[in-house]
Design a protein around this motif. Structure first.
Motif, PDB file in Angstrom:
ATOM      1  N   ILE A  43       0.795  -1.215   0.000  1.00  0.00           N
ATOM      2  CA  ILE A  43       0.000   0.000   0.000  1.00  0.00           C
ATOM      3  C   ILE A  43       0.835   1.277   0.000  1.00  0.00           C
ATOM      4  N   HIS A  44       2.035   1.250   0.589  1.00  0.00           N
ATOM      5  CA  HIS A  44       2.839   2.474   0.697  1.00  0.00           C
ATOM      6  C   HIS A  44       3.816   2.641  -0.464  1.00  0.00           C
ATOM      7  N   TRP A  45       3.833   1.700  -1.404  1.00  0.00           N
ATOM      8  CA  TRP A  45       4.830   1.749  -2.468  1.00  0.00           C
ATOM      9  C   TRP A  45       4.284   2.471  -3.704  1.00  0.00           C
ATOM     10  N   SER A  46       3.831   3.639  -3.496  1.00  0.00           N
ATOM     11  CA  SER A  46       3.207   4.391  -4.594  1.00  0.00           C
ATOM     12  C   SER A  46       4.204   4.775  -5.679  1.00  0.00           C
ATOM     13  N   LYS A  47       5.489   4.802  -5.351  1.00  0.00           N
ATOM     14  CA  LYS A  47       6.511   5.162  -6.340  1.00  0.00           C
ATOM     15  C   LYS A  47       7.212   3.931  -6.935  1.00  0.00           C
ATOM     16  N   MET A  48       6.789   2.759  -6.550  1.00  0.00           N
ATOM     17  CA  MET A  48       7.470   1.541  -6.974  1.00  0.00           C
ATOM     18  C   MET A  48       7.329   1.331  -8.483  1.00  0.00           C
ATOM     19  N   GLN A  49       8.469   1.023  -9.130  1.00  0.00           N
ATOM     20  CA  GLN A  49       8.493   0.787 -10.571  1.00  0.00           C
ATOM     21  C   GLN A  49       8.881  -0.656 -10.926  1.00  0.00           C
ATOM     22  N   TYR A  50       9.656  -1.299 -10.054  1.00  0.00           N
ATOM     23  CA  TYR A  50      10.145  -2.637 -10.351  1.00  0.00           C
ATOM     24  C   TYR A  50      10.038  -3.508  -9.109  1.00  0.00           C
ATOM     25  N   ILE A  51       9.380  -4.670  -9.248  1.00  0.00           N
ATOM     26  CA  ILE A  51       9.337  -5.672  -8.188  1.00  0.00           C
ATOM     27  C   ILE A  51       9.762  -7.002  -8.791  1.00  0.00           C
ATOM     28  N   GLY A  52      10.884  -7.526  -8.301  1.00  0.00           N
ATOM     29  CA  GLY A  52      11.385  -8.820  -8.755  1.00  0.00           C
ATOM     30  C   GLY A  52      11.519  -9.775  -7.596  1.00  0.00           C
ATOM     31  N   LEU A  53      10.575 -10.698  -7.484  1.00  0.00           N
ATOM     32  CA  LEU A  53      10.573 -11.683  -6.387  1.00  0.00           C
ATOM     33  C   LEU A  53      10.657 -13.101  -6.936  1.00  0.00           C
ATOM     34  N   HIS A  54      11.033 -13.256  -8.182  1.00  0.00           N
ATOM     35  CA  HIS A  54      11.018 -14.562  -8.832  1.00  0.00           C
ATOM     36  C   HIS A  54      12.106 -15.479  -8.270  1.00  0.00           C
ATOM     37  N   TYR A  55      11.832 -16.777  -8.443  1.00  0.00           N
ATOM     38  CA  TYR A  55      12.721 -17.840  -7.971  1.00  0.00           C
ATOM     39  C   TYR A  55      12.956 -17.761  -6.469  1.00  0.00           C
ATOM     40  N   ASN A  56      11.849 -17.818  -5.709  1.00  0.00           N
ATOM     41  CA  ASN A  56      11.901 -17.932  -4.265  1.00  0.00           C
ATOM     42  C   ASN A  56      10.886 -18.984  -3.834  1.00  0.00           C
ATOM     43  N   ASN A  57      10.522 -18.982  -2.576  1.00  0.00           N
ATOM     44  CA  ASN A  57       9.555 -19.953  -2.046  1.00  0.00           C
ATOM     45  C   ASN A  57       8.389 -19.238  -1.373  1.00  0.00           C
ATOM     46  N   LEU A  58       7.965 -18.142  -1.955  1.00  0.00           N
ATOM     47  CA  LEU A  58       6.890 -17.347  -1.384  1.00  0.00           C
ATOM     48  C   LEU A  58       5.551 -18.064  -1.522  1.00  0.00           C
ATOM     49  N   VAL A  59       4.696 -17.868  -0.542  1.00  0.00           N
ATOM     50  CA  VAL A  59       3.377 -18.491  -0.528  1.00  0.00           C
ATOM     51  C   VAL A  59       2.318 -17.410  -0.355  1.00  0.00           C
ATOM     52  N   GLY A  60       1.062 -17.849  -0.282  1.00  0.00           N
ATOM     53  CA  GLY A  60      -0.021 -16.899  -0.089  1.00  0.00           C
ATOM     54  C   GLY A  60      -0.566 -16.375  -1.398  1.00  0.00           C
ATOM     55  N   THR A  61      -1.280 -15.285  -1.347  1.00  0.00           N
ATOM     56  CA  THR A  61      -1.942 -14.715  -2.514  1.00  0.00           C
ATOM     57  C   THR A  61      -1.299 -13.382  -2.893  1.00  0.00           C
ATOM     58  N   LEU A  62      -1.690 -12.893  -4.062  1.00  0.00           N
ATOM     59  CA  LEU A  62      -1.251 -11.550  -4.443  1.00  0.00           C
ATOM     60  C   LEU A  62      -2.027 -10.529  -3.625  1.00  0.00           C
ATOM     61  N   PRO A  63      -1.359  -9.557  -3.013  1.00  0.00           N
ATOM     62  CA  PRO A  63      -2.075  -8.553  -2.212  1.00  0.00           C
ATOM     63  C   PRO A  63      -3.068  -7.765  -3.069  1.00  0.00           C
ATOM     64  N   ASP A  64      -4.253  -7.531  -2.515  1.00  0.00           N
ATOM     65  CA  ASP A  64      -5.266  -6.770  -3.248  1.00  0.00           C
ATOM     66  C   ASP A  64      -4.829  -5.342  -3.527  1.00  0.00           C
TER      67      ASP A  64
END
Length: 556
Positions: A59-80
């Motif tokens: 919610i606070h990442w209003s300036k975010m341009q790039y998110i790279g979380l690939h090749y990990n072991n993350l679980v759960g859902t995509l945040p709304d």
């Protein structure tokens, strides 16, 4: 770098931090929640680590341009709250364990150019709002998505790469996909798509890769695909396509790979395929194609893989096959090819690695030129009508006898010694030693003339327990009643009175078992038995090579 450990929660105390790049380390644990407080953060790359847990709030990442979380072991859902990231350009969570559905709010990420959610466990339908994105790359492959491809997908006019492969998508291919004139790669393989390939696909003139294999597509291959002059890779394998291969495909001058394996195509291969000079891999296997093996294919000089197996091609293998100087793999098995194996294959001595010509009607001898193929490590010539000696020189020492099984007139260039290593019961421990016997017979009529007892004398090798070495294998073939060998019965023992019969082509012989002399030795077959030949035999001369070895008494 190989940094290990976890990310400290104190990272939230760096409010001016704009970029975090820990890509390609050994970091583990959860991504700390405190990272969500970094309001100035524009670039977050935690890819190729061992992070677990859930994706923190966005919610606070209003300036975010790039998110790279690939090749990990993350679980759960995509945040709304991903809908708040209006400046996000690249979002990559490939190869994690994320679940749930793709949120409808994804359509609010109006700056998004690349989105890769592949190789997760997302389910549900593809949200319609995704079609509002001005995206260039959309990869949703290898999830559990179902339903239809969104009918508004043609609104994504900037789309260059579309990958929806290996899901459970169903329904027809939308003809509107043809309006994606800027698309370069489209991969829809591994779904449950049905219906025909729309002719409108011929409008995607910038398309390089089209993969529609492993679906349930029907109908003909549209001739309009020949308009795709930039097409490099076309895979239509494992569908239910029918009809002829369109000649217009030869207009795809840049085509490198064509795979139509396992469809229901009929007819002949277009002669115009000789124009496909850029082709390196051609797979037409498992169809109903017929006619002579097309010489046009031997003019595609850059071919390294040619698979025509499991069709109905007939006639000889063209000698021009030896002109394919880059050929690595050749599979012509399970056709109706006849004639000899062309010695011109010897021209490929420094390249070819695999040859499969099994289950045809090839005849003649194995060309000695094949022994010069230095890189050949797989050879299958089984179940043909080859004759003569099996070469033993050079590379042929690599091949087991299974490579030549089922050729009744083909035999090793020297006698084979075979031992029986089968476990023996105590009561069957006694063995009999039989020697290699050459029997020359004068035969002209289908059945020997004379009494059955007279016919015995002609075949001194018949006995109560017999193990016949007929298949050129390294292990003897156990005797069975009415076992079919070389398209005829080899031997059959009758339980009532011990009568045996042997079929050699059209020649039928029968007689009782014979009593063997106590003295063993290799000699003329008639000298090893008490009876002398009294039956009348005349006509052409046939030579038999009978191979036998120690075996236990067995019941038939």
């Amino acid at each position: 770098m190989n940094i290990e450990g976890t990310i400290s929660r104190a990272i939230g105390d760096l409010p001016r931090l704009k970029s975090i790049d820990f890509r390609g380390n050994r970091l583990s644990g959860e991504i700390p929640r405190e990272i969500s407080k970094l309001k100035q953060l524009k670039h977050l790359d935690l890819a190729q680590n061992n992070f677990s847990g859930m994706i923190p709030e966005l919610i606070h990442w209003s300036k975010m341009q790039y998110i790279g979380l690939h090749y990990n072991n993350l679980v759960g859902t995509l945040p709304d709250d991903i809908c708040r990231l209006t400046k996000l350009s690249i979002f990559n969570v490939r190869y994690n364990h994320l679940t749930g559905s793709i949120p409808n709010s994804i359509g609010n990420c109006t700056s998004l150019k690349i989105m890769d959610l592949s190789f997760n466990h997302f389910s549900g339908e593809i949200p319609l709002n995704i079609c509002y994105l001005h995206i260039t790359t959309l990869s949703l492959s290898d999830n559990n998505l179902f339903g239809r491809i969104p009918y508004m997908i043609d609104m994504m006019q900037s789309l260059a790469i579309l990958d929806l492969s290996n899901n459970r998508l169903s329904g027809f291919l939308p003809p509107l996909l043809g309006n994606l004139t800027h698309i370069n790669q489209m991969n829809l393989q591994g779904n449950m798509l049905t219906g025909p390939i729309p002719p409108e696909f011929g409008q995607m003139t910038n398309l390089h890769y089209l993969e529609l294999q492993d679906n349930k597509l029907t109908g003909h291959i549209p001739r309009e695909l020949g308009n795709l002059t930039k097409l490099f890779h076309l895979n239509l394998a494992n569908n239910f396509l029918e009809g002829h291969i369109p000649e217009h495909l030869s207009h795809c001058q840049n085509l490198n790979t064509l795979n139509v394996h396992k469809n229901q195509l009929i007819g002949t291969v277009p002669n115009t395929f000789k124009k496909l000079k850029s082709m390196t891999k051609l797979n037409l296997s498992s169809n109903y194609l017929e006619g002579p093996m097309p010489t046009a294919l031997t003019r595609i000089i850059n071919l390294d893989t040619l698979d025509l197996s499991h069709n109905q091609f007939s006639g000889p293998i063209p000698s021009s096959i030896g002109d394919l100087q880059y050929l690595l793999k050749l599979n012509l098995s399970n056709n109706n090819l006849d004639g000899v194996i062309p010695f011109s294959l010897g021209n490929l001595r420094n390249v070819i690695m695999e040859i499969d010509c099994s289950y045809n009607h090839l005849s003649g001898q194995i060309p000695m030129e094949l022994t010069q193929l230095q890189n050949l490590f797989f050879l299958n010539l089984s179940y043909n009508n080859l004759s003569g000696d099996i070469p033993t020189a050079n590379n042929f020492t690599r091949f087991s006898n299974l490579s030549f099984i089922g050729n009744p007139f083909l035999h090793p260039s020297s006698p084979i010694s075979v031992s029986d290593d089968t476990n023996r019961d105590d009561e069957n421990s006694k063995t009999r030693q039989w020697w290699i016997v050459y029997v020359s017979l004068l035969i002209s009529v289908p059945t020997l003339v004379g009494k059955k007892e007279d016919a015995n004398c002609c075949l001194g090798f018949l006995c109560n327990e017999f193990l016949c070495y007929t298949r050129l294998g390294t292990t003897p073939v156990g005797w069975k009643k009415r076992e079919i060998v070389c398209r005829s019965y080899c031997l059959r023992r009758k339980d009532d009175d011990g009568l045996c019969d042997m079929s050699l082509g059209s020649v039928q012989m029968e007689g009782k078992e014979l009593e063997q002399r106590s003295t063993a030795g290799a000699g003329h077959a008639g000298s090893r038995h008490r009876h002398r030949r009294r039956g009348r035999m005349e006509g052409r001369r046939i030579s038999l090579l009978i191979l036998s070895y120690p075996i236990p008494p067995t019941s038939v």
